[in-house]
Design a protein around this motif. Structure first.
Motif: not given
Length: 443
Positions: A32-37, A53-55, A133-141, A202-205
């Motif tokens: 999801x995070x590094x290969x576009x799904x 390390x990045x994700x 706050x929701x975007x922070x959760x999404x970015x740190x999933x 899911x709300x954050x995403x």
């Protein structure tokens, strides 16, 4: 004396499941995070470590946020008011010396109150802080997922430092309680942690995706599922997870990490794909993500709602029937909505058995014994269909319904063996009346 049957292939099987569960979690994350799904094969160990390390590397903030969330849900579980429900007689526990009967544990069913407190708190946070706050959760999933996995692994090891590997996986304690019995760890992790965490993720995403049609459809699906678990908590003490399964790595890992983070992968697929599509807008790109159209969303929503109705009412019918027979039924309050019609059988038919537990032969269960599993699988498929046009060209959104299908088929087989051993000839008689397991009149 016949040795106990070992599920999952015994020690070698559970070791393989533990390893594969960890690998699958991080593989899905990197897809999801590094290969576009897209599914991928690592090009080199260095590249794989760089992506992790990045994700997926926890930070002090993600550790504090996750532990703070767990602590908050534990406090809510111990302090909020709720109906007291008696569980099933626990024949493996000591007899109650007063009544000379098998012990029946009390469960304070206040998850619904905790659910609404959590939703109000989320609403207030967004009102005062916006979507940050929701975007922070999404970015740190991914970092939050690693934190949850580490916490789950540590918790299972601490609970079973003296157990064998097989007992560590399946559990050695049936009814783990802490804080002088005020917090039942299985109920807390299964109801108040796993599904509430899934909805928050899911709300954050959805916020990261811009609340498009696909993300809103999946958000609706996950809210319905999480809400159903909270409003139906009084039925949970009678389920196999609480009454039969022990407190081991299997329940700890999947409730704290597997269910919320792997089940939310589709939501983050939508979020990352939407962000990539926005970045590619105006370019000559042939594989840009496209959310579902309104018509397609409504069509999937219709199927989802039908499956949800069958799932919710089937679960309600069988557990309320059992509670009524035992005199432990507690009506749901006004906040327990949606209150669906045919959620309780007025004149149920059943088979009396020699072990004392009746077998329901009417309602949804009377049409197909595991019809709630079928409805659950259809909902899982709708979660995949929610991911827009791209899922037809990406395998990742289909990993959850694929995994769920295999898992639920295995569970159905385990249930069948247990019932056959427990009820004997009565189970044979029951199967003659209810011959179908998943689809009425067919299968």
């Amino acid at each position: 004396m016949t040795p106990p049957r070992l599920e999952f292939g015994g020690t070698p099987g559970v070791v393989a499941i533990v390893l594969l569960s960890h690998l699958a979690a991080f593989y899905v994350l990197l897809c999801v995070c590094a290969h576009g799904g897209a599914l991928f094969l690592p090009t080199s160990p260095n590249a794989l470590l760089a992506d992790l390390r990045a994700h997926a590397t926890p930070t002090p903030a993600t550790v504090a946020a996750y532990l703070g969330f767990l602590a908050t849900q534990a406090v809510l579980a111990m302090t909020l008011p709720g109906a007291i429900v008696l569980g099933l007689p626990i024949e493996t526990e000591p007899f109650d010396v007063v009544y000379e009967a098998p012990l029946r544990l009390e469960y304070r069913c206040n998850a619904l109150a905790g659910w609404w407190v959590t939703l109000v708190a989320l609403g207030a946070l967004v009102y005062f802080r916006g979507d940050a706050p929701l975007l922070w959760i999404a970015d740190n999933w991914g970092r939050l997922m690693t934190t949850a996995i580490v916490v789950a692994d540590i918790a299972s090891v601490v609970a079973y430092v003296s157990a064998t590997i097989y007992d560590w996986f399946t559990g050695a304690e049936l009814n783990p309680r802490v804080f002088s019995g005020r917090l039942d760890l299985k109920m807390w992790s299964e109801i108040r942690v796993s599904w509430v965490t899934l909805f928050v993720l899911t709300l954050a995403a959805a916020a990261k995706a811009g609340f498009n049609s696909s993300s809103m459809l999946l958000l609706t699906a996950h809210w319905l599922y999480a809400n159903a678990c909270q409003k139906g908590e009084e039925s949970v003490p009678f389920t196999l997870d609480i009454f039969h399964e022990k407190w081991g790595w299997m329940l700890i890992f999947w409730n704290l990490a597997g269910v919320p983070f792997l089940y939310s992968a589709n939501a983050f697929f939508i979020a990352h794909a939407s962000a990539a599509a926005d970045a590619a807008w105006g370019d000559d790109v042939t594989d840009v993500y496209e959310p579902l159209s309104i018509l397609a969303s409504l069509s999937v929503l219709f199927v989802l709602l039908v499956a949800y109705y069958v799932w919710d009412t089937a679960q309600s019918q069988r557990t309320r029937f059992r509670m009524q027979r035992q005199g432990t039924y507690v009506p749901r309050g006004a906040l327990a909505f949606p209150s669906l019609p045919w959620g309780m059988l007025t004149d149920p038919t059943f088979i009396e058995t020699r072990v004392g537990s009746p077998l329901l032969t009417s309602g949804w269960i009377g049409r197909a014994n595991k019809i709630h599993y079928t409805a659950d699988f259809i909902m899982a498929t709708c979660w995949a269909l929610s991911c827009g046009v791209t899922p037809w060209f990406r395998a990742l959104p289909w990993t959850y319904p694929t995994f769920f299908g295999f898992m639920i088929a295995h569970r159905a087989g385990r249930d069948e063996r247990r019932c056959a051993e427990k009820y004997g000839e009565d189970w044979t008689r029951y199967r003659e009346i209810v011959p179908h397991r998943f689809v009425p009149g067919w299968f």
